[in-house]
Design a protein around this motif. Sequence first.
Motif, PDB file in Angstrom:
ATOM      1  N   THR A  20       0.830  -1.205   0.000  1.00 22.27           N
ATOM      2  CA  THR A  20       0.000   0.000   0.000  1.00 22.27           C
ATOM      3  C   THR A  20       0.869   1.262   0.000  1.00 22.27           C
ATOM      4  N   LYS A  21       0.298   2.339  -0.522  1.00 23.47           N
ATOM      5  CA  LYS A  21       1.038   3.611  -0.602  1.00 23.47           C
ATOM      6  C   LYS A  21       1.481   4.085   0.786  1.00 23.47           C
ATOM      7  N   GLN A  22       0.605   3.925   1.784  1.00 23.37           N
ATOM      8  CA  GLN A  22       0.938   4.416   3.121  1.00 23.37           C
ATOM      9  C   GLN A  22       2.128   3.667   3.704  1.00 23.37           C
ATOM     10  N   LEU A  48       4.523   2.194   2.014  1.00 23.27           N
ATOM     11  CA  LEU A  48       5.703   2.633   1.269  1.00 23.27           C
ATOM     12  C   LEU A  48       6.173   4.000   1.762  1.00 23.27           C
ATOM     13  N   LYS A  49       5.210   4.918   1.930  1.00 23.69           N
ATOM     14  CA  LYS A  49       5.538   6.273   2.384  1.00 23.69           C
ATOM     15  C   LYS A  49       6.160   6.248   3.788  1.00 23.69           C
ATOM     16  N   VAL A  94       7.201   6.840  -6.629  1.00 22.52           N
ATOM     17  CA  VAL A  94       6.798   5.615  -5.922  1.00 22.52           C
ATOM     18  C   VAL A  94       5.355   5.272  -6.266  1.00 22.52           C
ATOM     19  N   PHE A  95       5.144   4.049  -6.742  1.00 22.05           N
ATOM     20  CA  PHE A  95       3.810   3.559  -7.055  1.00 22.05           C
ATOM     21  C   PHE A  95       3.453   2.400  -6.122  1.00 22.05           C
ATOM     22  N   GLY A  96       2.249   2.451  -5.561  1.00 22.48           N
ATOM     23  CA  GLY A  96       1.763   1.392  -4.684  1.00 22.48           C
ATOM     24  C   GLY A  96       0.423   0.852  -5.160  1.00 22.48           C
ATOM     25  N   GLN A 137      -2.678   1.193  -4.588  1.00 21.74           N
ATOM     26  CA  GLN A 137      -3.828   2.045  -4.936  1.00 21.74           C
ATOM     27  C   GLN A 137      -3.667   2.736  -6.288  1.00 21.74           C
ATOM     28  N   ASP A 138      -2.483   2.659  -6.864  1.00 19.39           N
ATOM     29  CA  ASP A 138      -2.236   3.320  -8.152  1.00 19.39           C
ATOM     30  C   ASP A 138      -2.612   2.466  -9.358  1.00 19.39           C
TER      31      ASP A 138
END
Length: 217
Positions: free
Chosen positions: A112-114, A116-117, A130-132, A134-135
């Motif tokens: 997930t993006k969160q 990764l962030k 950065v792609f996760g 949700q993308d």
Amino acid sequence: MELPKGFLFDFDGVIVDSFNSHYSAWSSAFRELFHTEIAPFPKHLSGKSPMIIAEYFCSVIGKEKQTADLYHLKDDHLDKYFTVPKLLPGIREITQFLSEEKIPYGIASNATKQFLKNSIHHLDLNFTTVFGLQDYIKPKPAPEAYISLAKALDFKEEEFKNLWVFEDSLTGTNAAKLAGMKPIGITTNYSVEELKAVGSILTYPSVLDAYQYLTNN
């Protein structure tokens, strides 16, 4: 040697060892939802999307109808009880090298993006593109993740064959191959033979070994 035009990275198993971060979130979410312990994590699900993993864990106890509940709760637990994953060898070295050489690079992950962030922030990593999960409409093993990342890095389709993709899973290796790129296997989860069987053109124990190969040739 002539360097590739760009470098695309998976995250879990390539940049970090995040097994404990993810499995502890699956375990605590599963316990909260079903009041029982979760099954061991099966190797064949490595690199799969979280929804497929949630479906598997629910199917073990015959609760497939609650797959979405487990998926969302695990996501909450991953953020709420965030544990910093372990950085794998060579990441700081290769990102510094690519920045100096002005070679584009980024991350495309089924995480997930969160997550990764949070991970990039806490580990102070030099990744800006950065792609996760949700993308994408279709996560890996579909090629969308890597195609989206390559386009965001301003690569045209005819240049995809000159891009290296670091992957540790069979799922992600298939995605890179379907995108028309060069999968480079990192043997954290699968053997050289297993990764080459699905399309890895080279394999290394870690990104550090790949970095040393690139800078010594």
